[in-house]
Scaffold this motif. Structure first.
Motif, PDB file in Angstrom:
ATOM      1  N   LYS A   1      12.258  28.436  -9.927  1.00 50.92           N
ATOM      2  CA  LYS A   1      11.604  29.235  -9.056  1.00 50.92           C
ATOM      3  C   LYS A   1      10.563  28.552  -8.055  1.00 50.92           C
ATOM      4  N   TYR A   2       9.640  27.830  -8.697  1.00 50.29           N
ATOM      5  CA  TYR A   2       8.524  27.309  -8.117  1.00 50.29           C
ATOM      6  C   TYR A   2       9.126  26.019  -7.399  1.00 50.29           C
TER       7      TYR A   2
ATOM      8  N   ARG B   1       1.654  24.728 -10.529  1.00 44.22           N
ATOM      9  CA  ARG B   1       2.034  25.320 -11.433  1.00 44.22           C
ATOM     10  C   ARG B   1       3.596  24.844 -12.048  1.00 44.22           C
ATOM     11  N   PHE B   2       4.160  24.429 -10.949  1.00 40.70           N
ATOM     12  CA  PHE B   2       5.554  23.647 -11.045  1.00 40.70           C
ATOM     13  C   PHE B   2       5.481  22.691 -12.375  1.00 40.70           C
TER      14      PHE B   2
ATOM     15  N   LEU C   1       1.539  25.448  -5.941  1.00 35.25           N
ATOM     16  CA  LEU C   1       2.808  25.577  -6.170  1.00 35.25           C
ATOM     17  C   LEU C   1       3.027  24.338  -7.046  1.00 35.25           C
ATOM     18  N   LYS C   2       2.948  23.179  -6.525  1.00 37.60           N
ATOM     19  CA  LYS C   2       3.230  21.962  -7.294  1.00 37.60           C
ATOM     20  C   LYS C   2       2.450  22.056  -8.542  1.00 37.60           C
TER      21      LYS C   2
END
Length: 95
Positions: A23-24, A75-76, A72-73
Motif C-alpha cells: 500500500k505504501y 513508514r514503508f 511515506l518512505k
C-alpha cells in the motif's frame, strides 16, 4: 508517527506487513509521479516570473509533496525492515 508504526509492525503478521508495505509502495510511486509533474511545471516557469506568487505556490506545493513522500518512505521502510527481520519474501517490494 513512525514510532507508532514501528510498534504496530512488530505485532503484525507477515501477510499484513506485506499488504501494508505494498500500500505504501503504491502511494510512494503515485506521489513520485506528482512530484515529477510539479517539478516539470516549476522548471517551465519563465525567469521573469520566478519570484511571482504562482511560482512561489508551485514551489511550496513541491516542498509539501516532497515532505509527504519522505514520510511515506519512512513508514514503508518500517514494514520492509520488519518483513526482512522475519525472513519474508521481499519480491515486489523494492522501490
Amino acid at each position: 508517527p513512525v514510532a507508532e508504526v514501528q510498534a504496530e509492525a512488530q505485532t503484525m503478521s507477515v501477510d499484513s506487513l506485506k499488504a501494508a508495505a505494498l500500500k505504501y509502495k503504491e502511494a510512494i510511486l503515485a506521489k513520485q509521479g506528482e512530484i515529477e509533474r510539479l517539478a516539470a511545471k516549476v522548471k517551465e516557469i519563465p525567469i521573469t516570473e520566478a519570484l511571482g506568487q504562482d511560482a512561489k505556490t508551485l514551489k511550496t506545493d513541491l516542498q509539501s509533496l516532497e515532505a509527504t513522500l519522505g514520510a511515506l518512505k519512512a513508514r514503508f521502510q518500517v514494514y520492509y525492515d520488519t518483513l526482512k527481520e522475519k525472513g519474508a519474501d521481499l519480491s515486489g517490494l523494492t522501490l
